[in-house]
Scaffold this motif. Structure first.
Motif, PDB file in Angstrom:
ATOM      1  N   LEU A 252       0.820  -1.213   0.000  1.00  9.72           N
ATOM      2  CA  LEU A 252       0.000   0.000   0.000  1.00  9.72           C
ATOM      3  C   LEU A 252       0.856   1.266   0.000  1.00  9.72           C
ATOM      4  O   LEU A 252       0.371   2.343  -0.319  1.00  9.72           O
ATOM      5  N   ASN A 254       3.489   1.465  -1.913  1.00 10.24           N
ATOM      6  CA  ASN A 254       4.264   1.354  -3.147  1.00 10.24           C
ATOM      7  C   ASN A 254       3.335   1.437  -4.366  1.00 10.24           C
ATOM      8  O   ASN A 254       3.168   0.478  -5.116  1.00 10.24           O
ATOM      9  N   PRO A 255       2.696   2.626  -4.549  1.00  8.10           N
ATOM     10  CA  PRO A 255       1.708   2.766  -5.631  1.00  8.10           C
ATOM     11  C   PRO A 255       2.380   2.859  -6.994  1.00  8.10           C
ATOM     12  O   PRO A 255       3.575   3.129  -7.079  1.00  8.10           O
ATOM     13  N   PRO A 256       1.597   2.604  -8.064  1.00 10.19           N
ATOM     14  CA  PRO A 256       2.154   2.768  -9.402  1.00 10.19           C
ATOM     15  C   PRO A 256       2.352   4.251  -9.714  1.00 10.19           C
ATOM     16  O   PRO A 256       1.839   5.107  -8.995  1.00 10.19           O
ATOM     17  N   GLN A 259      -0.535   7.806 -10.098  1.00  5.10           N
ATOM     18  CA  GLN A 259      -1.761   7.659  -9.280  1.00  5.10           C
ATOM     19  C   GLN A 259      -1.557   8.345  -7.949  1.00  5.10           C
ATOM     20  O   GLN A 259      -0.472   8.441  -7.444  1.00  5.10           O
TER      21      GLN A 259
END
Lengths: 259, 259
Positions: A252, A254-256, A259
């Motif tokens: 959670l 480590n977002p892309p 975004q």
């Protein structure tokens, strides 16, 4: 084989008490007998009460760190102070709710609870929960000559879901996790999901039937669970993943991109 | 009242099939009769198979976004592409494992599964899972004149824990969450924890007994669950918290200072 879950009504206890003695009385009052292989699930609140793990929050001295946590997460300073003292690490939180870890258990507000406590007091998590579970298991064996598993249960929230499930705070006499790495799926492929959270799953359904409110069902018996009983000592490391390895804790944060 | 969980052995099905017909046959083969108030829990994999929700990943065209997700989270490009197509949002992830949301269900890799699928293929989540559950409930009522609840279950991981529990992907005929806000604790205080995740808890214990491997127990009956049955239509919003409101999603990205 049909699994059954039987919650047991028990007396409300206000002072410290012997859980084993109260459990024996409770079996009698509920006209129930234990069977070899049963798993006994007990509310952590009841265990904490038996140990007198109740803190008068009005007399607590508040540290600088307690004040910081109180401000950041909008907790009462006294509650924030107890949370800090009871936890090894604070991962984060939202208003009124801090995610902590202590003895390998991730819990909101270090598991402390204002409900089911008198005004101005909070109930803490049990001391030595694995020892409590193991002692109870041994006493039952010595008295009845049967092998049982013991699980201490608390309620917990799940990511992105409404409502509480259960989590095993400690256990004894039962293999906590089923390793299915050697098993195959219906097509003979290795399984994607390789471990089953046995004690958490039994804790969840027992907790569900024990209720949260004024019913006072601090014990439940799970029969024909299919769980493997054991005499070896269980450690908290067997059920808990290091948060650094946890897909939620790491994933959670480590977002892309974009975004 | 004693809760019971009875998993049912069923035939392996390779082509699309009618779940209701197979369920009736399965009851017969297991010499089991449904009772009014039963909750039927069904594996999402079995439902997906019944719908032919199987994708040949070797023939998939990979988009730019698919390649990005594949690189960032070390997924096979074909898998990353299917994950993107099947999910509304990607929250983050670790190597080989992306946390996504679709139709209000937070799931790893959008729920797609390589195990229990033939080589080169993956099984997707069911189409219209709430409709599937509702249709099954109605067919059972029309055939047997009894009211049942229906839950579709998948496995899930819990924060900081080893092993899988269950989660309700959809349900029908059963109140998904028990609101306890009006209830009191043993001391007459309002409860801290105010909702109970009824269908997730029943899904968890049923899933636990259904197994993951070659046993093929895609159905389980939960009896005397204590759950409230209903005729109203259930929506996915009733069990799911908006991730922006979730204590894990928001809390884990909001650490204290100095950590």
């Amino acid at each position: 084989m049909q699994l059954t879950v039987l919650p047991l009504l028990a007396d409300r206890m206000d002072e410290k008490f012997d859980v084993f003695e109260v459990f024996l009385k409770t079996l009698e009052k509920n006209e129930t007998k234990l069977e070899d292989g049963d798993v006994i699930v007990i509310s952590t609140k009841y265990i904490s009460n038996s140990q007198g793990r109740i803190v008068d929050i009005e007399n607590i001295q508040i540290s600088k760190e307690g004040l910081d946590v109180s401000k950041k997460y909008q907790l009462k300073p006294e509650i924030a102070e107890v949370v800090i003292r009871e936890s090894d690490k604070i991962f984060g939180g939202i208003a009124g709710f801090v995610i902590t870890s202590s003895d390998n258990i991730m819990a909101p507000n270090a598991g402390i609870d204002k409900s089911n406590a008198k005004k101005g007091k909070v109930i803490l998590y049990p001391d030595n929960p694995y020892l409590v579970a193991e002692q109870l298991r041994r006493k039952i064996f010595l008295k009845m000559l049967i092998h049982v598993g013991v699980i201490l249960v608390d309620s917990r929230l799940m990511p992105a879901r409404i409502g509480t499930s259960g989590v095993a705070i400690a256990c004894a006499g039962i293999e906590p996790v089923l390793d299915m790495r050697s098993k195959k799926d219906l097509d003979g492929n290795p399984l994607k999901v390789t471990f089953q959270a046995v004690v958490d799953n039994l804790a969840t359904i027992a907790n569900h039937k024990m209720g949260e409110g004024a019913e006072s069902k601090p014990f439940a018996i799970v029969r024909n669970s299919g769980a493997t009983l054991t005499d070896r000592k269980i450690s908290s490391f067997e059920m808990a993943i290091d948060p650094d390895q946890c897909v939620y804790v790491r994933g959670l944060s480590n977002p892309p991109k974009n975004q």
